[in-house]
Design a protein around this motif. Structure first.
Motif: not given
Length: 491
Positions: A51-73
């Motif tokens: 539960v916790l790892n996705p909260i940290i990883i999936a909500n973080g944005k890279d230099i392009q403002g993208e997130v892990i997964g589909d890149g937008t949400t």
């Protein structure tokens, strides 16, 4: 006439004997039922990472403002599936290859470092590529024998201090995760409960769980830790249903810390974790940032991974009575090799570096002594891919009492340190104290190593220092000086 000893053999018995021999269950004074209970206890104690790892990883944005997964949400469910998948495979490998009751999952602290320090300077693919490279380097260190040699070079009493320090550290993690101990913006760094008072229902759940688990352990009840987790989870669900305490926030300090306990509205849920294995770039970071900065990131990840794991396997291994006279564990090389694969797989699977978890001590506290417990834990992680809604039922407040009690069990090893010998006592103290006080296993180990070498030198006993201890102490000096180094070079 005497019967032939094999006359009652059957395929079932043969299988049991084969499993017993393979994992050395009887040889280590355990039983299959203990191993299963231990595997269950470890899983429920560390299932929060799904539960916790996705909260940290999936909500973080890279230099392009993208997130892990589909890149937008943020795709929390996909990262949760990936977290469970990588943890499951690695933990099973640890059980089958290394045959010890150690579980692996995405490392807390490392995932935050990657999300907030590395990813904003490059793409997610490049950040995960650095983790992959770090794992490859650690793997090479294991295969060349260097990592095992460093492990053997550490004085035994310093290894004991590492175990004790981890005990205090995981106890503090338990207290903090449950909200029993909290950070405050002003005043003392920590305080008890809310404004110094235990005035919330979630804290009540934790206290009841802690007292229940302590009583069960004191009475030597089989399955004490696992019983404590299950009963406290049920209590938490009932309390939430009656009080509607809700989720913790600044506006609701009396809420549950991460998971609001409730009967899940759905049980089944599946996302394909293999999708994430196409999203890492091992060498792209060297074109996004300077080569020196990329190398510093890899070095930081490597030092943290290298010594966090070393501390964990010493601490948990000692609690499981697996540490041998020379201070090593059976199949040490295999343990460290599987752990190095944790970074490789975590980077390739885009879920951050996986490492051996100190929560494995919960299973050991339940009686686990062999890799069979790890196989059970790993299988449960794989099952969790299909039942992620069910995994999220266990709140911090129900799992944290197990960490506190296991912390106590690990603390008992402090009697093996000679506190009259300041050459070892001072480094041991710094190791023990700095782990919980800085919230880092590596910081405690580094302080212990540096002070050990320094005290030996000032007392004219430099010849007693193992050559590898000199090298490791120097590496930690560099590690602690990374901040000034980055400023000096404008990184």
């Amino acid at each position: 006439m005497a019967k032939h000893p094999n006359c009652h053999s059957s395929p079932v018995n043969d299988t049991r004997h084969a499993i017993d021999r393979f994992f050395a269950i009887s040889a280590r004074g355990s039983t299959v039922s203990r191993e299963v209970r231990g595997g269950l206890a470890t899983f429920f104690t560390m299932a929060y990472i799904v539960v916790l790892n996705p909260i940290i990883i999936a909500n973080g944005k890279d230099i392009q403002g993208e997130v892990i997964g589909d890149g937008t949400t943020p795709n929390v469910a996909l990262v949760a599936a990936g977290t469970a998948f990588v943890a499951g495979v690695l933990t099973i490998l640890m059980g089958v290859v290394a045959r010890v009751p150690f579980a692996l999952a995405a490392g807390l602290g490392l995932n935050a470092f990657v999300t907030f320090n590395i990813a904003p300077l490059m793409t997610w693919e490049e950040a995960m590529g650095l983790i992959f490279l770090e794992g490859v380097v650690i793997g090479i260190l294991v295969l060349t024998g260097l990592r095992v040699a460093v492990f053997k070079a550490i004085p035994n009493q310093l290894k004991t201090a590492i175990s004790v320090g981890i005990g205090l550290f995981i106890a503090l993690i338990g207290f903090v995760d449950a909200g029993f101990v909290r950070r405050v913006p002003a005043g003392p760094p920590l305080e008890m409960g809310i404004a110094g008072s235990l005035t919330s229902w979630p804290i009540f759940v934790f206290v009841v769980g802690l007292l229940l688990t302590a009583a069960l352990v004191a009475r030597k009840v089989k399955g004490a830790i696992l019983i404590g987790i299950v009963v406290t989870t049920v209590l938490a669900i009932i309390v939430e249903a009656l009080t509607s305490s809700g989720q913790f926030s600044a506006e609701n300090p009396g809420g549950f810390q991460l998971t609001v306990p409730a009967w899940p509205t759905e049980v089944f849920g599946f996302h394909n974790p293999l999708v994430l294995f196409t999203e890492f770039d091992p060498f792209g970071a060297f074109s996004s940032v300077s080569v020196l900065l990329a190398l510093l990131f890899v070095f930081t990840l490597l030092i943290t991974d290298f010594f966090d794991t070393m501390g964990t396997i010493v601490g948990v291994g000692r609690q499981a009575d697996l540490v041998q006279e020379d201070g090593t564990l059976p199949r040490t090389k295999e343990i460290l090799l599987i752990d190095s694969l944790g970074a490789v797989a975590g980077g390739a699977g885009s879920v951050s570096s996986n490492t051996t978890y100190i929560e494995s001590a919960a299973g050991v506290g339940e009686g686990a002594r062999t890799g069979l417990a790890s196989v059970v834990t790993g299988l449960l992680f794989l099952v969790a891919i299909f039942f992620t809604p069910l995994v999220s039922v266990v709140p911090y407040e129900a799992a944290a009492p197990a960490l506190v009690i296991v912390g106590f069990l690990m603390m008992t090893a402090i009697r093996d340190i000679d506190w009259t010998d300041y050459e070892i006592a001072i480094p041991a103290f710094l190791t023990i104290a700095l782990m919980p006080f800085t919230y880092s296993i590596s910081n405690g180990i580094g302080a212990g190593f540096i002070s050990y070498v320094l005290i030996k030198v000032v007392r004219g006993k430099a010849k007693e220092i193992h050559p590898l201890m000199w090298g490791v102490a120097l590496l930690f000096v560099v590690y602690f000086a990374l901040g000034p180094i980055r400023v000096l070079f404008g990184l």
